[in-house]
Design an enzyme around this catalytic site. Sequence first.
Site, PDB file in Angstrom:
ATOM      1  N   LYS A  48       0.752  -1.253  -0.094  1.00 43.07           N
ATOM      2  CA  LYS A  48      -0.208   0.011   0.226  1.00 43.07           C
ATOM      3  C   LYS A  48       0.965   1.128   0.071  1.00 43.07           C
ATOM      4  CE  LYS A  48      -2.186  -1.100   3.769  1.00 43.07           C
ATOM      5  NZ  LYS A  48      -1.857  -2.261   4.454  1.00 43.07           N
ATOM      6  N   ARG A 123      -9.436   0.482   9.480  1.00 43.41           N
ATOM      7  CA  ARG A 123      -9.163  -0.648   9.749  1.00 43.41           C
ATOM      8  C   ARG A 123     -10.051  -1.424  10.501  1.00 43.41           C
ATOM      9  NH1 ARG A 123      -3.052   0.338   9.089  1.00 43.41           N
ATOM     10  NH2 ARG A 123      -1.875  -1.809   9.319  1.00 43.41           N
ATOM     11  N   ARG A 162      11.463  -6.671   4.418  1.00 43.62           N
ATOM     12  CA  ARG A 162      11.634  -5.279   4.645  1.00 43.62           C
ATOM     13  C   ARG A 162      12.046  -5.021   6.099  1.00 43.62           C
ATOM     14  NH1 ARG A 162       5.687  -2.322   4.515  1.00 43.62           N
ATOM     15  NH2 ARG A 162       5.799  -2.798   6.640  1.00 43.62           N
ATOM     16  N   ARG A 168      11.949  -0.816  11.141  1.00 38.61           N
ATOM     17  CA  ARG A 168      10.749  -0.742  11.984  1.00 38.61           C
ATOM     18  C   ARG A 168      10.660  -2.129  12.794  1.00 38.61           C
ATOM     19  NH1 ARG A 168       5.420   0.026   8.048  1.00 38.61           N
ATOM     20  NH2 ARG A 168       4.269  -1.244   9.559  1.00 38.61           N
ATOM     21  N   ARG A 180       0.006  -9.274  13.152  1.00 45.05           N
ATOM     22  CA  ARG A 180      -0.517  -8.015  12.420  1.00 45.05           C
ATOM     23  C   ARG A 180      -1.613  -8.727  11.434  1.00 45.05           C
ATOM     24  NH1 ARG A 180       4.871  -5.558  10.508  1.00 45.05           N
ATOM     25  NH2 ARG A 180       3.649  -4.290   9.370  1.00 45.05           N
TER      26      ARG A 180
HETATM   27  P1  AMP Z   1       1.053   0.381   8.861  1.00 43.36           P
HETATM   28  O1  AMP Z   1       2.059   1.429   8.513  1.00 43.36           O
HETATM   29  O2  AMP Z   1      -0.516   0.725   8.331  1.00 43.36           O
HETATM   30  O3  AMP Z   1       1.487  -1.148   8.478  1.00 43.36           O
HETATM   31  O4  AMP Z   1       0.754   0.577  10.369  1.00 43.36           O
HETATM   32  C1  AMP Z   1       1.566   0.190  11.396  1.00 43.36           C
HETATM   33  C2  AMP Z   1       0.793   0.056  12.813  1.00 43.36           C
HETATM   34  O5  AMP Z   1       0.375   1.213  13.020  1.00 43.36           O
HETATM   35  C3  AMP Z   1      -0.155  -1.120  12.810  1.00 43.36           C
HETATM   36  O6  AMP Z   1       0.128  -2.287  12.867  1.00 43.36           O
HETATM   37  C4  AMP Z   1      -1.166  -0.687  13.700  1.00 43.36           C
HETATM   38  O7  AMP Z   1      -0.677  -0.826  15.070  1.00 43.36           O
HETATM   39  C5  AMP Z   1      -0.998   1.069  13.737  1.00 43.36           C
HETATM   40  N1  AMP Z   1      -2.108   1.727  12.840  1.00 43.36           N
HETATM   41  C6  AMP Z   1      -2.059   2.129  11.431  1.00 43.36           C
HETATM   42  N2  AMP Z   1      -3.162   2.680  11.280  1.00 43.36           N
HETATM   43  C7  AMP Z   1      -4.042   2.250  11.997  1.00 43.36           C
HETATM   44  C8  AMP Z   1      -5.341   2.119  12.010  1.00 43.36           C
HETATM   45  N3  AMP Z   1      -6.171   2.725  11.173  1.00 43.36           N
HETATM   46  N4  AMP Z   1      -6.065   1.842  13.130  1.00 43.36           N
HETATM   47  C9  AMP Z   1      -5.506   1.262  14.248  1.00 43.36           C
HETATM   48  N5  AMP Z   1      -4.018   1.190  14.173  1.00 43.36           N
HETATM   49  C10 AMP Z   1      -3.287   1.445  12.959  1.00 43.36           C
END
Ligand code: AMP
Length: 224
Positions: A48, A123, A162, A168, A180
């Site tokens: 994404k 989400r 990654r 990260r 996740r």
């Molecule tokens: P991402 O970078 O989208 O993979 O998000 C990394 C982490 O941020 C996720 O595993 C969640 O812990 C948190 N996170 C990101 N977006 C959301 C969301 N819309 N709702 C809740 N937690 C989020």
Amino acid sequence: MWRFLSSLFNRKQNPSEGAPITTISEGNERSKTNMKNIVLFGPPGAGKGTQAEILKQKYQLVHISTGDVFRYNIKNATELGTLAKSYMDKGHLVPDTVTIDMLKAEVEKNPQANGFIFDGFPRTAAQAEALSHLMDDMNSQINAMVALEVDDEILVGRLLERGKVSGRADDANEAVIRERIAEYYRKTDILKEYYQNQNKYHGVDGVGSIEDITERLSKVIDKL
Ligand code: AMP
């Protein structure tokens, strides 16, 4: 409670673009009905973020990644960052109240946007409802959910790769990666049906070269 939450949102405005701070009411002066608002969807590791970076240039849209905003806050040691980190490190979602308020604040920083690419939001069902109300308030709408479809084992492999370079914490540990993905199936996957019911769901094969995947996504977006 709200005062506490809003005090958490003290991040720099638009770190990538340095846009001035404006309120959403200024943006409402012009019609928002011709905006293109896209939810870029898919499990962790679907690509994404990579695709959003390309599509935002191509379609002149504002890219909002909730994960990036949380990471920005962690890096800057804000209260929001500390709170978010406690969930992210375990592979769990950050609570809806915090995430929804943060997303609204990000949208409101861009009143002149042609449209948005939402990456990593919504989400949960509550987040999807909140986004729908936010769009209504702007006399706008979500035009499409475009989903990158990738098998789970490919996701795990991609995220482990990654993790070697991303720095990260949540990419560095296979148990967290799997949590996740499990969290995605527990809380997020249902949104496919939510947008299908509105005839807005478009699934795209998320395996292949970056260019090929951009082309697949563009075919959907060009028709919106
Ligand atoms: P991402 O970078 O989208 O993979 O998000 C990394 C982490 O941020 C996720 O595993 C969640 O812990 C948190 N996170 C990101 N977006 C959301 C969301 N819309 N709702 C809740 N937690 C989020």
